[in-house]
Motif scaffolding. Structure first.
Motif, PDB file in Angstrom:
ATOM      1  N   ALA A 298      -1.268   5.624   8.014  1.00 37.56           N
ATOM      2  CA  ALA A 298      -1.058   4.190   7.829  1.00 37.56           C
ATOM      3  C   ALA A 298      -1.942   3.377   8.772  1.00 37.56           C
TER       4      ALA A 298
ATOM      5  N   GLU B  46       0.830  -1.207   0.000  1.00 44.53           N
ATOM      6  CA  GLU B  46       0.000   0.000   0.000  1.00 44.53           C
ATOM      7  C   GLU B  46       0.871   1.268   0.000  1.00 44.53           C
ATOM      8  N   PRO B  47       0.407   2.330  -0.640  1.00 45.39           N
ATOM      9  CA  PRO B  47       1.169   3.596  -0.652  1.00 45.39           C
ATOM     10  C   PRO B  47       1.493   4.092   0.756  1.00 45.39           C
ATOM     11  N   GLU B  48       0.551   3.932   1.691  1.00 44.65           N
ATOM     12  CA  GLU B  48       0.781   4.387   3.064  1.00 44.65           C
ATOM     13  C   GLU B  48       1.955   3.645   3.701  1.00 44.65           C
TER      14      GLU B  48
ATOM     15  N   ARG C 288       2.851  -5.833   8.641  1.00 41.69           N
ATOM     16  CA  ARG C 288       2.358  -4.525   9.093  1.00 41.69           C
ATOM     17  C   ARG C 288       2.783  -4.246  10.534  1.00 41.69           C
TER      18      ARG C 288
ATOM     19  N   VAL D  40      -5.308   2.490   7.386  1.00 46.76           N
ATOM     20  CA  VAL D  40      -5.356   1.605   6.217  1.00 46.76           C
ATOM     21  C   VAL D  40      -4.753   0.232   6.503  1.00 46.76           C
ATOM     22  N   LEU D  41      -3.642   0.199   7.209  1.00 46.20           N
ATOM     23  CA  LEU D  41      -2.900  -1.038   7.427  1.00 46.20           C
ATOM     24  C   LEU D  41      -3.367  -1.729   8.712  1.00 46.20           C
TER      25      LEU D  41
END
Length: 276
Positions: free
Chosen positions: A233, A190-192, A250, A236-237
């Motif tokens: 983050a 993921e971009p984050e 993560r 999202v993560l």
């Protein structure tokens, strides 16, 4: 000494320099003889620039080769400081006021989880708020002190850094996943996640820049950016109830972020909180 400088440099010094410079010359010579320092830093506010310029010039004229290792570390003044006791403020007043305001925020917050150590946590938060508020700007700049800005729990403040650290500690305790330092990180797509990894890699550079420029604000701004990236983050993560490989990757990322945040805060003399 004054006559020597007048004849060789044809310059004038303020009355304060005429009074204090001979003593400072003797002190510098004595410190060099005692400690044989590599650098001697004078951390004094901007108003003394002429005085130290005179001191360094005199040492040069007296042929002390090490005069170039002396440096005046200038800093600005704090404007608008006041407390409940009046206009004259001492360090104890500032820290007591900061603790009082932090304690009020803790008691009024619906998300407060700490009860037994509330006083201690408030003390740490108050100190963190004052220190970060002072170090987040360039040291040469004067700034106006505002309590509301120093103890704010949003935006860029010492309390926000503490909140970010405590949140990461809480995630690690309650995610239901065992930390594996050798897990597969290929799941971080993921971009984050990638933005956070890239920022973590810049930590050494931030430390070096802060050291070379003698500007704590460089590290403070790095930690603010890290805190913002962690916040994004975190949304999202998700770690809990995820595929094991994904969850472990993560968790390791957030673990590294917590370690960097903790290290940076300790360098700035903050005590990272595990719970808030």
């Amino acid at each position: 000494v004054s006559k020597l400088v007048w004849e060789k440099k044809k310059s004038k010094f303020h009355a304060t320099s005429a009074i204090f410079t001979p003593r400072d010359i003797a002190a510098a010579i004595q410190r060099k003889a005692t400690y044989n320092f590599d650098k001697l830093l004078y951390v004094v506010d901007n108003s003394q620039s002429d005085h130290f310029s005179a001191l360094f010039s005199i040492l040069k004229l007296l042929d002390y080769k090490w005069f170039s290792t002396l440096r005046h570390i200038k800093f600005g003044r704090v404007l608008g400081m006041s407390s409940r006791r009046g206009d004259m403020v001492f360090l104890s007043d500032i820290l007591d006021e900061a603790k009082h305001r932090a304690l009020e925020k803790i008691r009024s917050s619906p998300t407060t989880k700490v009860t037994k150590e509330m006083e201690e946590v408030a003390d740490v938060l108050g100190v963190s708020a004052v220190l970060i508020n002072d170090m987040k700007s360039r040291r040469r700049n004067d700034y106006t002190f505002k309590w509301e800005r120093a103890v704010q729990d949003k935006g860029d403040s010492g309390i926000v850094l503490q909140y970010s650290h405590a949140r990461l500690a809480n995630l690690q305790r309650n995610c239901g996943v065992t930390l594996d330092l050798n897990c597969d990180l290929s799941a971080l797509l993921e971009p984050e996640a990638l933005y956070l990894v890239q920022h973590l890699a810049k930590f050494d550079g931030a430390i070096l820049e802060a050291y070379e420029s003698l500007e704590p604000c460089v590290l403070v701004q790095y930690l603010f950016s890290l805190s913002h990236l962690v916040g994004r983050a975190n949304k999202v993560l998700v770690v809990k109830n995820q595929d094991k490989a994904v969850a472990q990757a993560r968790l390791l990322l957030f673990h590294c972020a917590k370690n960097i945040l903790s290290c940076g805060m300790k360098i700035l003399s903050l005590k990272p909180l595990e719970r808030m």
